[in-house]
Design an enzyme around this catalytic site. Sequence first.
Site, PDB file in Angstrom:
ATOM      1  N   GLY A  12       0.831  -0.796   0.378  1.00  0.00           N
ATOM      2  CA  GLY A  12      -0.088  -0.051   0.016  1.00  0.00           C
ATOM      3  C   GLY A  12       0.619   1.848   0.361  1.00  0.00           C
ATOM      4  O   GLY A  12       0.181   2.476   0.372  1.00  0.00           O
ATOM      5  N   ASN A  14       1.625   3.093  -2.225  1.00  0.00           N
ATOM      6  CA  ASN A  14       1.462   4.306  -3.221  1.00  0.00           C
ATOM      7  C   ASN A  14       0.298   4.462  -3.471  1.00  0.00           C
ATOM      8  O   ASN A  14      -0.742   5.497  -2.499  1.00  0.00           O
ATOM      9  CB  ASN A  14       0.545   3.508  -5.167  1.00  0.00           C
ATOM     10  CG  ASN A  14       2.190   2.951  -5.767  1.00  0.00           C
ATOM     11  OD1 ASN A  14       2.555   4.162  -6.642  1.00  0.00           O
ATOM     12  ND2 ASN A  14       2.422   2.064  -6.003  1.00  0.00           N
ATOM     13  N   LEU A  84      -4.077  -7.204  -8.616  1.00  0.00           N
ATOM     14  CA  LEU A  84      -3.463  -8.044  -9.361  1.00  0.00           C
ATOM     15  C   LEU A  84      -4.973  -8.302 -10.280  1.00  0.00           C
ATOM     16  O   LEU A  84      -4.340  -9.133 -11.354  1.00  0.00           O
ATOM     17  CB  LEU A  84      -2.778  -9.192  -8.819  1.00  0.00           C
ATOM     18  CG  LEU A  84      -1.505  -8.359  -7.884  1.00  0.00           C
ATOM     19  CD1 LEU A  84      -0.808  -9.801  -7.955  1.00  0.00           C
ATOM     20  CD2 LEU A  84      -1.101  -6.919  -8.843  1.00  0.00           C
ATOM     21  N   ASN A 101      -4.762   2.482 -13.920  1.00  0.00           N
ATOM     22  CA  ASN A 101      -3.934   1.276 -13.664  1.00  0.00           C
ATOM     23  C   ASN A 101      -1.906   2.393 -13.063  1.00  0.00           C
ATOM     24  O   ASN A 101      -2.063   2.948 -14.543  1.00  0.00           O
ATOM     25  CB  ASN A 101      -4.366  -0.058 -14.164  1.00  0.00           C
ATOM     26  CG  ASN A 101      -2.871  -0.879 -13.414  1.00  0.00           C
ATOM     27  OD1 ASN A 101      -3.099  -1.173 -12.389  1.00  0.00           O
ATOM     28  ND2 ASN A 101      -2.134  -1.895 -13.718  1.00  0.00           N
ATOM     29  N   HIS A 103       1.113   0.430 -13.270  1.00  0.00           N
ATOM     30  CA  HIS A 103       2.151  -0.858 -13.636  1.00  0.00           C
ATOM     31  C   HIS A 103       3.902  -0.198 -13.895  1.00  0.00           C
ATOM     32  O   HIS A 103       4.306   0.573 -14.520  1.00  0.00           O
ATOM     33  CB  HIS A 103       1.910  -1.190 -15.022  1.00  0.00           C
ATOM     34  CG  HIS A 103       2.715  -2.909 -15.760  1.00  0.00           C
ATOM     35  ND1 HIS A 103       2.348  -3.543 -15.029  1.00  0.00           N
ATOM     36  CD2 HIS A 103       3.510  -3.221 -16.199  1.00  0.00           C
ATOM     37  CE1 HIS A 103       2.860  -4.415 -15.305  1.00  0.00           C
ATOM     38  NE2 HIS A 103       4.119  -4.818 -16.162  1.00  0.00           N
ATOM     39  N   ASP A 144      -3.311  -4.646 -17.860  1.00  0.00           N
ATOM     40  CA  ASP A 144      -1.969  -3.440 -19.349  1.00  0.00           C
ATOM     41  C   ASP A 144      -2.105  -3.376 -20.402  1.00  0.00           C
ATOM     42  O   ASP A 144      -1.321  -3.028 -21.092  1.00  0.00           O
ATOM     43  CB  ASP A 144      -1.102  -4.560 -18.611  1.00  0.00           C
ATOM     44  CG  ASP A 144      -0.601  -5.163 -17.130  1.00  0.00           C
ATOM     45  OD1 ASP A 144      -1.086  -4.406 -16.183  1.00  0.00           O
ATOM     46  OD2 ASP A 144       0.049  -5.497 -16.875  1.00  0.00           O
ATOM     47  N   GLU A 173       7.110   5.842  -8.816  1.00  0.00           N
ATOM     48  CA  GLU A 173       5.540   5.790  -8.812  1.00  0.00           C
ATOM     49  C   GLU A 173       4.598   6.631  -7.850  1.00  0.00           C
ATOM     50  O   GLU A 173       3.780   7.257  -7.785  1.00  0.00           O
ATOM     51  CB  GLU A 173       5.053   4.630  -7.887  1.00  0.00           C
ATOM     52  CG  GLU A 173       5.190   3.148  -9.110  1.00  0.00           C
ATOM     53  CD  GLU A 173       5.093   1.759  -8.970  1.00  0.00           C
ATOM     54  OE1 GLU A 173       4.127   1.368  -9.988  1.00  0.00           O
ATOM     55  OE2 GLU A 173       4.867   1.517  -7.608  1.00  0.00           O
TER      56      GLU A 173
HETATM   57  C1  GAR Z   1       3.452  -1.350  -7.643  1.00  0.00           C
HETATM   58  O1  GAR Z   1       5.009  -1.385  -7.960  1.00  0.00           O
HETATM   59  C2  GAR Z   1       2.371  -1.323  -8.981  1.00  0.00           C
HETATM   60  O2  GAR Z   1       2.949  -0.622  -9.794  1.00  0.00           O
HETATM   61  C3  GAR Z   1       2.096  -2.784  -8.678  1.00  0.00           C
HETATM   62  O3  GAR Z   1       2.278  -2.982  -7.498  1.00  0.00           O
HETATM   63  C4  GAR Z   1       3.290  -2.226  -7.121  1.00  0.00           C
HETATM   64  C5  GAR Z   1       2.320  -1.947  -5.181  1.00  0.00           C
HETATM   65  O4  GAR Z   1       3.277  -1.172  -4.282  1.00  0.00           O
HETATM   66  N1  GAR Z   1       1.856  -3.368  -9.579  1.00  0.00           N
HETATM   67  C6  GAR Z   1       1.641  -4.413 -10.394  1.00  0.00           C
HETATM   68  O5  GAR Z   1       2.852  -4.362 -10.746  1.00  0.00           O
HETATM   69  C7  GAR Z   1       0.543  -4.310 -11.058  1.00  0.00           C
HETATM   70  N2  GAR Z   1       0.368  -5.066 -12.769  1.00  0.00           N
HETATM   71  P1  GAR Z   1       2.593  -1.256  -3.072  1.00  0.00           P
HETATM   72  O6  GAR Z   1       1.902  -2.194  -2.530  1.00  0.00           O
HETATM   73  O7  GAR Z   1       4.002  -0.713  -2.325  1.00  0.00           O
HETATM   74  O8  GAR Z   1       2.115   0.108  -3.574  1.00  0.00           O
END
Ligand code: GAR
Length: 188
Positions: A12, A14, A84, A101, A103, A144, A173
């Site tokens: 979490g 992001n 996901l 989203n 990625h 995606d 991000e």
């Molecule tokens: C992030 O890096 C996001 O880009 C990725 O999951 C991570 C979540 O991190 N998303 C994917 O891979 C989607 N295909 P977080 O829980 O620390 O935000």
Amino acid sequence: MHKLILFASGTGTNAAAIMDWCKATGNASVALVVCNKEGAGVLDIAAKNNIPTLLINRESFRSADFVETLKGYGPSLLVLAGFLWKVPEAVVQAFPGKIINIHPALLPAYGGKGMYGHHVHEAVIAAGERSSGITIHYVNEHYDEGDIIVQAHCPVLPGDTPGALAKRIHKLEHYFFPHTIGYLLANV
Ligand code: GAR
């Protein structure tokens, strides 16, 4: 004020960056966090920020009730931040142009089912790439593949581990995701 619904099932970071941005700018608020993983770190982050959470399973995710629940919040954007599962067609159709989203790679490379989190960084390093980055894109019925809104690049350094690359990607991000949300709220 604009309302956001976040979909997140990971640690979490992001989601936290988006919540911080909401507080700092006053431009939006997070109305709900949707999560499919019991015990996910994002649930603690939501609790600390007094944001309601909705834990879903595959069945409730696909129910007509779920679409109605989302509509009830009147969200300006649905934001996938480390989520996901493929978004059901009914949800995509109920919120045209309003689901985005993030990625952790430069799509269309290193995307698709199974390409998430550390799997992406492992694949990027194994392929000997000299750069990677992030993609923020609209969500459609395919993993995606929706239209790209923003990409940001960073280097892959000699000797990088997936963890080291993940850290660099997270920095991109945490800056670009909230700012892109701000741009979309102001301009779309
Ligand atoms: C992030 O890096 C996001 O880009 C990725 O999951 C991570 C979540 O991190 N998303 C994917 O891979 C989607 N295909 P977080 O829980 O620390 O935000």
